[in-house]
Design a protein around this motif. Sequence first.
Motif, PDB file in Angstrom:
ATOM      1  N   SER A   1     100.118  28.784  28.318  1.00  0.00           N
ATOM      2  CA  SER A   1      98.915  29.331  27.430  1.00  0.00           C
ATOM      3  C   SER A   1      97.900  28.520  27.631  1.00  0.00           C
ATOM      4  O   SER A   1      96.909  28.707  27.286  1.00  0.00           O
ATOM      5  N   ARG A   2      97.972  27.755  28.756  1.00  0.00           N
ATOM      6  CA  ARG A   2      96.667  27.181  29.300  1.00  0.00           C
ATOM      7  C   ARG A   2      95.995  27.952  30.392  1.00  0.00           C
ATOM      8  O   ARG A   2      96.296  28.817  31.043  1.00  0.00           O
ATOM      9  N   LEU A   3      94.583  27.737  30.515  1.00  0.00           N
ATOM     10  CA  LEU A   3      93.602  28.469  31.517  1.00  0.00           C
ATOM     11  C   LEU A   3      93.979  27.787  32.835  1.00  0.00           C
ATOM     12  O   LEU A   3      94.319  26.926  32.972  1.00  0.00           O
ATOM     13  N   GLU A   4      94.036  28.722  33.893  1.00  0.00           N
ATOM     14  CA  GLU A   4      94.459  28.300  35.060  1.00  0.00           C
ATOM     15  C   GLU A   4      93.209  27.480  35.932  1.00  0.00           C
ATOM     16  O   GLU A   4      93.333  26.918  36.963  1.00  0.00           O
ATOM     17  N   ALA A   5      91.911  27.785  35.264  1.00  0.00           N
ATOM     18  CA  ALA A   5      90.813  27.272  35.915  1.00  0.00           C
ATOM     19  C   ALA A   5      90.679  25.694  36.000  1.00  0.00           C
ATOM     20  O   ALA A   5      91.597  24.867  35.091  1.00  0.00           O
ATOM     21  N   LEU A   6      90.141  25.275  36.750  1.00  0.00           N
ATOM     22  CA  LEU A   6      89.918  23.499  37.074  1.00  0.00           C
ATOM     23  C   LEU A   6      89.187  23.013  35.585  1.00  0.00           C
ATOM     24  O   LEU A   6      88.466  23.625  34.885  1.00  0.00           O
ATOM     25  N   PRO A   7      89.640  21.789  35.053  1.00  0.00           N
ATOM     26  CA  PRO A   7      89.091  21.140  33.978  1.00  0.00           C
ATOM     27  C   PRO A   7      87.739  20.930  34.212  1.00  0.00           C
ATOM     28  O   PRO A   7      87.547  19.565  33.848  1.00  0.00           O
ATOM     29  N   LYS A   8      86.850  21.521  34.730  1.00  0.00           N
ATOM     30  CA  LYS A   8      85.574  21.078  34.944  1.00  0.00           C
ATOM     31  C   LYS A   8      84.817  20.562  33.708  1.00  0.00           C
ATOM     32  O   LYS A   8      84.298  19.498  33.645  1.00  0.00           O
ATOM     33  N   ALA A   9      85.018  21.193  32.551  1.00  0.00           N
ATOM     34  CA  ALA A   9      84.200  20.937  31.293  1.00  0.00           C
ATOM     35  C   ALA A   9      84.595  19.493  30.792  1.00  0.00           C
ATOM     36  O   ALA A   9      83.968  18.452  30.122  1.00  0.00           O
ATOM     37  N   ALA A  10      85.975  19.296  30.874  1.00  0.00           N
ATOM     38  CA  ALA A  10      86.753  18.043  30.617  1.00  0.00           C
ATOM     39  C   ALA A  10      86.347  16.690  31.414  1.00  0.00           C
ATOM     40  O   ALA A  10      85.885  15.658  30.944  1.00  0.00           O
ATOM     41  N   LEU A  11      86.001  17.060  32.752  1.00  0.00           N
ATOM     42  CA  LEU A  11      85.574  16.105  33.526  1.00  0.00           C
ATOM     43  C   LEU A  11      83.936  15.913  33.482  1.00  0.00           C
ATOM     44  O   LEU A  11      83.564  14.526  33.238  1.00  0.00           O
ATOM     45  N   VAL A  12      83.333  16.884  33.061  1.00  0.00           N
ATOM     46  CA  VAL A  12      81.953  16.581  32.708  1.00  0.00           C
ATOM     47  C   VAL A  12      81.684  15.772  31.394  1.00  0.00           C
ATOM     48  O   VAL A  12      80.911  14.845  31.225  1.00  0.00           O
ATOM     49  N   LEU A  13      82.599  16.298  30.352  1.00  0.00           N
ATOM     50  CA  LEU A  13      82.512  15.553  28.980  1.00  0.00           C
ATOM     51  C   LEU A  13      82.889  14.027  29.507  1.00  0.00           C
ATOM     52  O   LEU A  13      82.186  13.073  28.731  1.00  0.00           O
ATOM     53  N   SER A  14      83.881  13.895  30.268  1.00  0.00           N
ATOM     54  CA  SER A  14      84.391  12.405  30.693  1.00  0.00           C
ATOM     55  C   SER A  14      83.160  11.718  31.038  1.00  0.00           C
ATOM     56  O   SER A  14      82.666  10.490  30.603  1.00  0.00           O
ATOM     57  N   ILE A  15      82.626  12.196  32.083  1.00  0.00           N
ATOM     58  CA  ILE A  15      81.385  11.629  32.649  1.00  0.00           C
ATOM     59  C   ILE A  15      80.338  11.151  31.632  1.00  0.00           C
ATOM     60  O   ILE A  15      79.788  10.184  31.547  1.00  0.00           O
ATOM     61  N   LEU A  16      79.922  12.275  30.848  1.00  0.00           N
ATOM     62  CA  LEU A  16      78.927  12.047  29.962  1.00  0.00           C
ATOM     63  C   LEU A  16      79.271  11.068  28.845  1.00  0.00           C
ATOM     64  O   LEU A  16      78.440  10.226  28.414  1.00  0.00           O
TER      65      LEU A  16
END
Length: 189
Positions: free
Chosen positions: A105-120
């Motif tokens: 049920s998860r997306l196969e894409a890399l978790p870029k948004a989660a990493l961006v949010l972590s950096i922010l």
Amino acid sequence: MPNEMKDQYSQFGGAISEMATESLKGWRNSIGEAAITIVDQILDGKNEEERKTFFEGQIKREDGMRPCYYPENNVERPEEVFQSQIVSETFATHFKVIKNIPDDSRLEALPKAALVLSILAIDRAIELSHNGIHPGDFSSYELAKDAGPKTHRLLAEDRNGQDRISAPMWSKIIAAAKAHVKPQTSMIN
């Protein structure tokens, strides 16, 4: 979506939208709270001079990158970017939130948004701690919302237009974060 709800979005859309918004807000806030907690842990026990040195060191940026994005603040090891303790532990929050979602049920894409949010979140935690401001609600922080697209570009390519994060590097970043996620325990005894 359950079959009973099919073609009835107009009837259920408001509730679905509200639930999705609350879930996203909770996800963002959990990552923000993790960053604040980790910055507090890093600063715990440090005297005023040590705190000042920490903040001065983090304000300096090379190519948009804070030293804390690298293990031991060593910007000379670009192959280890986003594998530092502060990034790994903050980014791990994303994997803690999604660990109960079945893999199919998860997306196969890399978790870029989660990493961006972590950096922010890390940037904001450092900024707020440096200024002695209580963090409040991470989701309502307008500067973070505005900085998101810029941070996405920062992750996407370096000065030469090359992907800053290769596939093998993504594997290392994700592994470093997942090392901070406790395995799911079985509910069956």
